[in-house]
Design a protein around this motif. Structure first.
Motif, PDB file in Angstrom:
ATOM      1  N   VAL A 215      30.601  34.359  28.040  1.00 51.91           N
ATOM      2  CA  VAL A 215      30.468  35.802  27.721  1.00 51.91           C
ATOM      3  C   VAL A 215      31.320  36.351  28.985  1.00 51.91           C
ATOM      4  CG1 VAL A 215      28.568  36.206  29.564  1.00 51.91           C
ATOM      5  CG2 VAL A 215      28.804  37.677  27.521  1.00 51.91           C
ATOM      6  N   GLU A 216      31.559  35.589  30.307  1.00 49.74           N
ATOM      7  CA  GLU A 216      32.417  36.195  31.091  1.00 49.74           C
ATOM      8  C   GLU A 216      33.930  36.196  30.663  1.00 49.74           C
ATOM      9  OE1 GLU A 216      30.656  37.344  33.275  1.00 49.74           O
ATOM     10  OE2 GLU A 216      28.639  36.182  33.025  1.00 49.74           O
ATOM     11  N   MET A 217      34.187  35.686  29.229  1.00 50.66           N
ATOM     12  CA  MET A 217      35.514  35.822  29.210  1.00 50.66           C
ATOM     13  C   MET A 217      35.337  36.974  27.817  1.00 50.66           C
ATOM     14  SD  MET A 217      36.556  31.929  28.176  1.00 50.66           S
ATOM     15  CE  MET A 217      35.084  30.960  27.745  1.00 50.66           C
ATOM     16  N   SER A 272      36.471  39.312  43.833  1.00 52.18           N
ATOM     17  CA  SER A 272      35.165  39.889  43.334  1.00 52.18           C
ATOM     18  C   SER A 272      35.412  39.929  41.865  1.00 52.18           C
ATOM     19  CB  SER A 272      35.103  41.025  43.815  1.00 52.18           C
ATOM     20  OG  SER A 272      34.631  41.221  45.475  1.00 52.18           O
ATOM     21  N   SER A 273      35.986  38.568  41.179  1.00 53.91           N
ATOM     22  CA  SER A 273      35.990  38.764  39.824  1.00 53.91           C
ATOM     23  C   SER A 273      35.801  37.361  39.138  1.00 53.91           C
ATOM     24  CB  SER A 273      37.516  39.079  39.129  1.00 53.91           C
ATOM     25  OG  SER A 273      37.674  38.929  38.227  1.00 53.91           O
ATOM     26  N   THR A 380      25.324  31.140  40.590  1.00 56.14           N
ATOM     27  CA  THR A 380      25.352  32.226  39.326  1.00 56.14           C
ATOM     28  C   THR A 380      26.287  32.340  38.728  1.00 56.14           C
ATOM     29  OG1 THR A 380      25.392  33.968  41.083  1.00 56.14           O
ATOM     30  CG2 THR A 380      23.100  33.143  40.803  1.00 56.14           C
ATOM     31  N   ASN A 381      26.468  33.409  37.865  1.00 57.21           N
ATOM     32  CA  ASN A 381      27.521  33.634  37.107  1.00 57.21           C
ATOM     33  C   ASN A 381      28.422  34.835  37.153  1.00 57.21           C
ATOM     34  OD1 ASN A 381      25.693  35.686  36.047  1.00 57.21           O
ATOM     35  ND2 ASN A 381      24.561  34.186  34.706  1.00 57.21           N
ATOM     36  N   ARG A 382      27.990  35.644  38.439  1.00 57.16           N
ATOM     37  CA  ARG A 382      28.717  36.803  38.415  1.00 57.16           C
ATOM     38  C   ARG A 382      29.176  37.266  39.738  1.00 57.16           C
ATOM     39  NH1 ARG A 382      26.555  40.343  33.278  1.00 57.16           N
ATOM     40  NH2 ARG A 382      27.784  39.370  31.611  1.00 57.16           N
ATOM     41  N   ASN A 383      30.402  37.602  40.135  1.00 54.04           N
ATOM     42  CA  ASN A 383      30.810  37.789  41.724  1.00 54.04           C
ATOM     43  C   ASN A 383      31.055  39.375  41.871  1.00 54.04           C
ATOM     44  OD1 ASN A 383      33.071  37.474  40.512  1.00 54.04           O
ATOM     45  ND2 ASN A 383      33.905  35.981  42.192  1.00 54.04           N
ATOM     46  N   LEU A 394      30.469  39.722  50.025  1.00 56.89           N
ATOM     47  CA  LEU A 394      31.436  39.091  49.390  1.00 56.89           C
ATOM     48  C   LEU A 394      30.961  38.029  48.316  1.00 56.89           C
ATOM     49  CD1 LEU A 394      34.564  38.908  51.756  1.00 56.89           C
ATOM     50  CD2 LEU A 394      34.199  40.401  49.717  1.00 56.89           C
ATOM     51  N   ILE A 395      30.915  37.336  47.350  1.00 57.71           N
ATOM     52  CA  ILE A 395      30.321  36.550  46.570  1.00 57.71           C
ATOM     53  C   ILE A 395      31.524  35.489  45.983  1.00 57.71           C
ATOM     54  CG2 ILE A 395      28.910  35.880  44.430  1.00 57.71           C
ATOM     55  CD1 ILE A 395      27.938  38.921  44.748  1.00 57.71           C
TER      56      ILE A 395
END
Length: 419
Positions: A215-217, A272-273, A380-383, A394-395
């Motif tokens: 889903v991140e795509m 941050s992506s 995890t899945n999002r930064n 910052l992640i």
């Protein structure tokens, strides 16, 4: 047709479907998480009285488990009342864990089904040969009333993963590699079919990690043809009979991408992506990145295999003073297994904080949120800015192995040094 098209055709009582068509299909299971009390309100606003089938829908209290504030507690109260009123067969309260982990454990996920949930990471269930996708409150209320939803038949792209990974390279590194190439908007409303020898030999945890981040795509759904491990797992647990849909040999993908996983090294998605992906070695070479917190958990990186590798790296060692490592198992079942195998003790001895199974700080709710100026490395899945707390933090996204090795040193570190 592709397997996903066959699933849509079967559930819409059609022989054939084509890309771009709108179909109305039966939903095999619907799940509402605790962010979406509005689903209940919309259900009543549209004239709903009873859910269409009390054995095919469930609430999962995972984003706020246990409740960190009065508002979330009130939401849970109203959702419990709705679940009780409708006598739902499946209800996953604050003792169970993240929806995408507890549903397969409960046997409600199986090949050939359509599962819709109020969570974008429902693509995870492609790992089991299911069509999983997310929706909003109003669409979910419609499902609860009718058992159906409209779908646009998506374009289907192939991501072929061939070969064997090097030591220290994990499924998270592989999906980050894919994300870095296809980018965050490269598969918008498309289905991603992960194929190839790497996928065929991948365990369930790894398959879930990869499908989760499709889903991140921008993907509408993800898919992997079930391997024997999946078939055995589902056969043991499934609450319904299931049928595996096979893609026709002459099916032509709208796009195909090929990755040789043997050439992949540990990766990071830098702030941050999710598409800002760089090899770990490149990030280390560019300068020391000091860390305040490591985080291992979520529907992406909170399974037994994830804690096993972290415990192996950290056993007999201790994280530095003033650093933090937060451990959040994806489910109670995962936590119990990790306790039985000694992983929880090893992680606690190394200085980790163990939290209730659930989503925790993955969405910045509680159990490990970060302050302005802090740096966190996480499985995890999002930064995105503000995802895990302050929008001034910052992640970095990484495999559980990279998280463990890095927080052990208080700076981003190559896990291969410890394996």
């Amino acid at each position: 047709m592709h397997a996903i098209e066959k699933i849509l055709a079967k559930n819409s009582s059609r022989d054939v479907v084509h890309t771009g068509e709108i179909v109305v299909a039966k939903v095999d299971f619907a799940e509402i998480n605790d962010l979406y009390l509005q689903t209940v309100y919309s259900f009543y606003e549209m004239g709903g009285e009873k859910v269409w089938d009390n054995t095919r829908c469930a609430f999962v209290f995972d984003h706020y488990a246990p409740c960190p504030d009065v508002k979330s507690a009130s939401n849970h109260k109203e959702m419990r009342e709705f679940a009780q009123k409708n006598n739902l067969k499946f209800h996953f309260d604050i003792d169970r864990g993240v929806c995408h982990q507890v549903m397969p454990e409960a046997g409600v996920i199986y090949p050939g089904m359509i599962v819709v949930a109020t969570d974008s990471h429902t693509t995870t269930h492609g790992a089991f040969g299911a069509m999983g996708t997310g929706c909003g409150a109003t669409d979910m209320a419609t499902i609860l009333m009718t058992g159906e939803l409209w779908f646009r038949v998506p374009e289907i792209i192939e991501v072929r993963l061939e070969g064997e990974t090097q030591k220290g390279v994990f499924p998270k590194d592989v999906i980050l590699e894919v994300l870095g190439k296809i980018r965050a908007d490269g598969a918008v409303y498309k289905a991603v079919d992960f194929t190839g020898s790497y996928v065929e030999n991948l365990n369930i945890a790894g398959r879930m990690t990869i499908c989760n981040m499709a889903v991140e795509m921008g993907a509408k759904t993800a898919y992997m043809k079930p391997n024997q491990e999946v078939i055995d797992y589902v056969t043991e647990r499934a609450v319904r009979q299931f049928e595996i849909q096979e893609t026709d040999p002459d099916f032509v993908y709208s796009e195909s991408y090929l990755f040789d996983v043997s050439k992949i090294e540990p990766n990071l998605a830098c702030p941050s992506s999710v598409e800002n992906v760089h090899p770990l070695s490149e990030v280390i070479a560019s300068g020391e990145v000091k860390l305040d917190q490591g985080y291992i958990g979520s529907c992406t990186g909170g399974r037994t295999e994830d804690f096993e590798i972290a415990a192996k790296i950290l056993k007999g060692k201790h994280i530095p003073p003033y650093a933090r490592l937060v451990i959040v198992p994806a489910s109670a079942e995962v936590m119990k297994e990790c306790m039985e195998k000694g992983y929880i003790k090893d992680l606690m001895d190394a200085g980790a904080s163990i939290s209730t199974p659930g989503c925790g700080a993955c969405l910045g709710a509680h159990e490990g949120v970060i302050a302005p100026g802090e740096v966190c490395i996480t499985s995890t899945n999002r930064n995105f800015p503000g995802r895990m707390g302050s929008n001034e933090s910052l992640i970095y996204l990484a495999s559980p192995a990279t998280v463990a090795a890095s927080i052990l040193n208080g700076k981003i570190t190559d896990p291969r040094e410890y394996l």
